[in-house]
Every structure is written in C-alpha cells, then in structure tokens.
Write a protein that holds these residues in place. Structure first.
Motif, short mmCIF file in Angstrom:
data_model
loop_
_atom_site.label_atom_id
_atom_site.label_comp_id
_atom_site.label_asym_id
_atom_site.label_seq_id
_atom_site.Cartn_x
_atom_site.Cartn_y
_atom_site.Cartn_z
N UNK A 77 -9.71 42.16 -29.46
CA UNK A 77 -8.81 42.22 -30.71
C UNK A 77 -8.34 43.88 -30.51
N UNK A 78 -8.91 45.07 -30.14
CA UNK A 78 -8.58 46.14 -30.37
C UNK A 78 -7.49 46.40 -29.29
N UNK A 79 -7.67 45.70 -27.92
CA UNK A 79 -6.69 45.99 -26.95
C UNK A 79 -5.39 45.29 -27.52
N UNK A 80 -5.38 44.23 -28.06
CA UNK A 80 -4.19 43.52 -28.46
C UNK A 80 -3.62 44.20 -29.53
N UNK A 81 -4.39 44.81 -30.41
CA UNK A 81 -3.56 45.58 -31.30
C UNK A 81 -2.95 46.85 -30.81
N UNK A 82 -3.48 47.54 -29.74
CA UNK A 82 -2.73 48.71 -29.29
C UNK A 82 -1.74 48.13 -28.34
N UNK A 83 -1.74 46.88 -27.56
CA UNK A 83 -0.42 46.42 -26.93
C UNK A 83 0.69 46.19 -27.90
N UNK A 84 0.32 45.48 -29.04
CA UNK A 84 1.33 45.23 -29.96
C UNK A 84 2.06 46.55 -30.42
N UNK A 85 1.23 47.64 -30.82
CA UNK A 85 1.82 48.89 -31.44
C UNK A 85 2.71 49.54 -30.34
N UNK A 86 2.32 49.25 -29.03
CA UNK A 86 3.09 49.95 -27.85
C UNK A 86 4.34 49.24 -27.67
N UNK A 87 4.17 47.77 -27.59
CA UNK A 87 5.51 47.20 -27.55
C UNK A 87 6.49 47.31 -28.72
N UNK A 88 6.06 47.47 -29.98
CA UNK A 88 6.83 48.05 -31.03
C UNK A 88 7.43 49.38 -30.92
N UNK A 89 6.93 50.24 -30.38
CA UNK A 89 7.11 51.70 -29.74
C UNK A 89 8.20 51.33 -29.04
N UNK A 90 8.17 50.36 -27.92
CA UNK A 90 9.15 50.49 -26.93
C UNK A 90 10.36 50.00 -27.44
N UNK A 91 10.18 48.96 -28.36
CA UNK A 91 11.54 48.49 -28.72
C UNK A 91 12.24 49.42 -29.64
N UNK A 92 11.66 50.04 -30.58
CA UNK A 92 12.26 51.05 -31.47
C UNK A 92 12.03 52.60 -30.81
N UNK A 93 12.09 53.00 -29.72
CA UNK A 93 11.66 54.17 -29.31
C UNK A 93 12.86 55.05 -29.60
N UNK A 94 14.08 54.53 -30.07
CA UNK A 94 15.11 55.50 -30.53
C UNK A 94 14.80 56.00 -31.68
N UNK A 95 13.85 55.59 -32.40
CA UNK A 95 13.24 56.35 -33.73
C UNK A 95 12.59 57.19 -33.56
N UNK A 96 11.98 57.49 -32.58
CA UNK A 96 10.84 58.63 -32.13
C UNK A 96 11.40 59.79 -32.00
N UNK A 97 10.81 60.92 -32.02
CA UNK A 97 11.23 62.23 -31.61
C UNK A 97 11.44 62.18 -30.14
N UNK A 98 12.23 63.09 -29.41
CA UNK A 98 12.25 62.99 -28.03
C UNK A 98 10.89 63.44 -27.22
N UNK A 99 9.94 64.18 -28.01
CA UNK A 99 8.92 64.37 -27.40
C UNK A 99 7.99 63.05 -27.50
#
Length: 76
Positions: A36-58
């Motif tokens: 479950x820990x691995x699944x939660x991390x994977x899910x968070x990264x997938x969300x970050x990939x989809x909305x990476x335009x909202x992240x700072x350039x760094x």
C-alpha cells in the motif's frame, strides 16, 4: 466458503487468507502494508506527472529526474 475452480485455471488463495496461523496473518498484513505504501507513492507521482505544469520549474526538474515517465509506466 471455499471455492474450487480447477477447470478455470484460476489461482485461489483462500487457504492462505483463511489460515488461523498467527504467523501467516502477521505476514499477510505486513506485505499488504508495504504494498500500500508503494501504491500511494505511485499514485502521487502519477498525479504529479499529470499536473506537472502546476509545479515550480525546480520541482518539474526533480520530478523528471527522479521519476521519468517511462519508468513510472513500467512500474504500474
């Protein structure tokens, strides 16, 4: 309730999950927690990939470096 489907070639793990052995139950819960820990991390990264335009350039650079899209797809 035990199911038998020898002709369906389906793996049924009822005998393990219904075991009364405390060591079996402890190990099952330990592994489920780890996965479950691995699944939660994977899910968070997938969300970050989809909305990476909202992240700072760094953070976009860190995301691209630490979690390349191809590596994420392979782990899913």
């Amino acid at each position: 309730m035990k199911r038998h489907q020898e002709d369906m070639n389906e793996l049924l793990l009822d005998d393990i999950y219904e075991s009364k052995d405390p060591a079996v139950k402890q190990y099952v819960f330990q592994i489920l927690d780890e996965e479950m820990d691995k699944a939660h991390e994977r899910a968070a990264i997938r969300v970050a990939q989809k909305f990476k335009h909202l992240l700072s350039p760094q953070m976009q650079q860190a995301l691209a470096t630490q979690y390349p899209v191809t590596a994420l797809a392979a782990s899913a």
